[in-house]
Design an enzyme around this catalytic site. Structure first.
Site, PDB file in Angstrom:
ATOM      1  N   GLY A  26       0.784  -1.242   0.000  1.00  0.00           N
ATOM      2  CA  GLY A  26       0.000   0.000   0.000  1.00  0.00           C
ATOM      3  C   GLY A  26       0.807   1.278   0.000  1.00  0.00           C
ATOM      4  O   GLY A  26       0.319   2.314   0.450  1.00  0.00           O
ATOM      5  N   MET A  94      -3.926  -7.081  -7.337  1.00  0.00           N
ATOM      6  CA  MET A  94      -3.341  -8.166  -8.120  1.00  0.00           C
ATOM      7  C   MET A  94      -4.362  -9.209  -8.572  1.00  0.00           C
ATOM      8  O   MET A  94      -4.001 -10.371  -8.743  1.00  0.00           O
ATOM      9  CB  MET A  94      -2.219  -8.826  -7.317  1.00  0.00           C
ATOM     10  N   ASN A 111      -5.726   1.557 -13.718  1.00  0.00           N
ATOM     11  CA  ASN A 111      -4.674   0.741 -13.109  1.00  0.00           C
ATOM     12  C   ASN A 111      -3.317   1.442 -13.221  1.00  0.00           C
ATOM     13  O   ASN A 111      -3.008   2.064 -14.229  1.00  0.00           O
ATOM     14  CB  ASN A 111      -4.605  -0.612 -13.833  1.00  0.00           C
ATOM     15  N   HIS A 113       0.735   0.652 -13.187  1.00  0.00           N
ATOM     16  CA  HIS A 113       1.622  -0.497 -13.391  1.00  0.00           C
ATOM     17  C   HIS A 113       3.069  -0.029 -13.552  1.00  0.00           C
ATOM     18  O   HIS A 113       3.331   0.950 -14.256  1.00  0.00           O
ATOM     19  CB  HIS A 113       1.174  -1.298 -14.622  1.00  0.00           C
ATOM     20  N   GLU A 145     -10.607  -6.520 -19.354  1.00  0.00           N
ATOM     21  CA  GLU A 145     -10.679  -7.773 -18.586  1.00  0.00           C
ATOM     22  C   GLU A 145      -9.388  -8.581 -18.623  1.00  0.00           C
ATOM     23  O   GLU A 145      -9.300  -9.637 -17.988  1.00  0.00           O
ATOM     24  CB  GLU A 145     -11.892  -8.618 -19.015  1.00  0.00           C
ATOM     25  N   ASP A 148      -3.308  -6.044 -16.818  1.00  0.00           N
ATOM     26  CA  ASP A 148      -2.485  -4.888 -17.187  1.00  0.00           C
ATOM     27  C   ASP A 148      -2.668  -4.484 -18.648  1.00  0.00           C
ATOM     28  O   ASP A 148      -1.705  -4.195 -19.367  1.00  0.00           O
ATOM     29  CB  ASP A 148      -0.994  -5.176 -16.889  1.00  0.00           C
TER      30      ASP A 148
HETATM   31  C1  GAR Z   1       3.083  -1.083  -7.440  1.00  0.00           C
HETATM   32  O1  GAR Z   1       4.362  -1.038  -8.012  1.00  0.00           O
HETATM   33  C2  GAR Z   1       2.015  -1.173  -8.510  1.00  0.00           C
HETATM   34  O2  GAR Z   1       2.266  -0.418  -9.636  1.00  0.00           O
HETATM   35  C3  GAR Z   1       2.076  -2.645  -8.844  1.00  0.00           C
HETATM   36  O3  GAR Z   1       2.154  -3.260  -7.581  1.00  0.00           O
HETATM   37  C4  GAR Z   1       2.899  -2.408  -6.700  1.00  0.00           C
HETATM   38  C5  GAR Z   1       2.099  -2.232  -5.444  1.00  0.00           C
HETATM   39  O4  GAR Z   1       2.826  -1.538  -4.486  1.00  0.00           O
HETATM   40  N1  GAR Z   1       0.952  -3.047  -9.606  1.00  0.00           N
HETATM   41  C6  GAR Z   1       1.009  -4.017 -10.500  1.00  0.00           C
HETATM   42  O5  GAR Z   1       2.005  -4.662 -10.704  1.00  0.00           O
HETATM   43  C7  GAR Z   1      -0.298  -4.267 -11.238  1.00  0.00           C
HETATM   44  N2  GAR Z   1      -0.075  -5.236 -12.221  1.00  0.00           N
HETATM   45  P1  GAR Z   1       2.104  -0.874  -3.271  1.00  0.00           P
HETATM   46  O6  GAR Z   1       1.150  -1.907  -2.679  1.00  0.00           O
HETATM   47  O7  GAR Z   1       3.219  -0.541  -2.316  1.00  0.00           O
HETATM   48  O8  GAR Z   1       1.394   0.354  -3.756  1.00  0.00           O
END
Ligand code: GAR
Length: 190
Positions: A26, A94, A111, A113, A145, A148
């Protein structure tokens, strides 16, 4: 000459209600809550994770979603409609979101990424970008759907990188992610 008062850098109100889905530590949620007032922010997580602690500390409304239950996506959709949320941000969420849910929130689900999509969707994207000697950066996109995937809204790349230092580059990407989400909310005046 009339000068416009500059917006306060912290605690700026999100004008409309937004939902944020998380699955992990988070850090992006925390940064969001550092920049924007929490009163219009509704946090949902599919796991008991650190991000929920941030939400609780900031006095945000938060909910744990049990995605194992079939009806859950219908329930969440009802909740978000009731709340009249204007945007749903996936900040480290996720899980794949079912098409029927996305259909009812068309153009509203966004989203974040940590790669320059369409390159390196999925997990370990920063590592994969570095290994492939590709540009490292972040993407903000509307969600479809597939994982990413969906129309790109904004991308930003790091100007130079050290291919051998994953930890260092990971920190830089995370800080770029936080700036990107914050800039989007301010520019679109959400
Ligand atoms: C972040 O880097 C976000 O962009 C990525 O997960 C991490 C979460 O970090 N998202 C993905 O990979 C989506 N496919 P966080 O929980 O510390 O914000």
């Amino acid at each position: 000459l009339k000068l416009k008062r500059a917006k306060a850098p912290h605690g700026v109100l999100v004008n409309s209600r937004v939902a944020i889905f998380i699955s992990g530590r988070g850090s992006n949620l925390k940064s969001f809550l550092d920049s924007f007032s929490s009163s219009n922010v509704y946090v949902f997580s599919n796991k008991k994770v650190k991000g929920l602690d941030w939400a609780a500390k900031r006095g945000c409304h938060f909910e744990l979603m049990n995605l194992k239950k079939d009806e859950v996506w219908h329930n969440i959709s009802d909740r978000l409609n009731e709340l009249k949320i204007s945007k749903l941000f996936l900040l480290g969420f996720m899980k794949i979101i079912p098409a029927y849910f996305l259909e009812s929130f068309k153009g509203k689900v966004i989203n974040l990424h940590p790669s320059l999509l369409p390159a390196f969707p999925g997990l370990n994207s920063i590592e994969k970008s570095l290994k492939a000697s590709s540009s490292v950066g972040v993407s903000l996109h509307e969600v479809n759907e597939n994982m990413d995937e969906g129309p790109l809204i904004f991308q930003s790349a790091l100007p130079e990188k050290n291919y051998n230092d994953l930890d260092f580059e990971t920190d830089r990407v995370h800080s770029l992610e936080q700036q990107t989400v914050s800039a989007y909310v301010r520019l679109r005046e959400i």
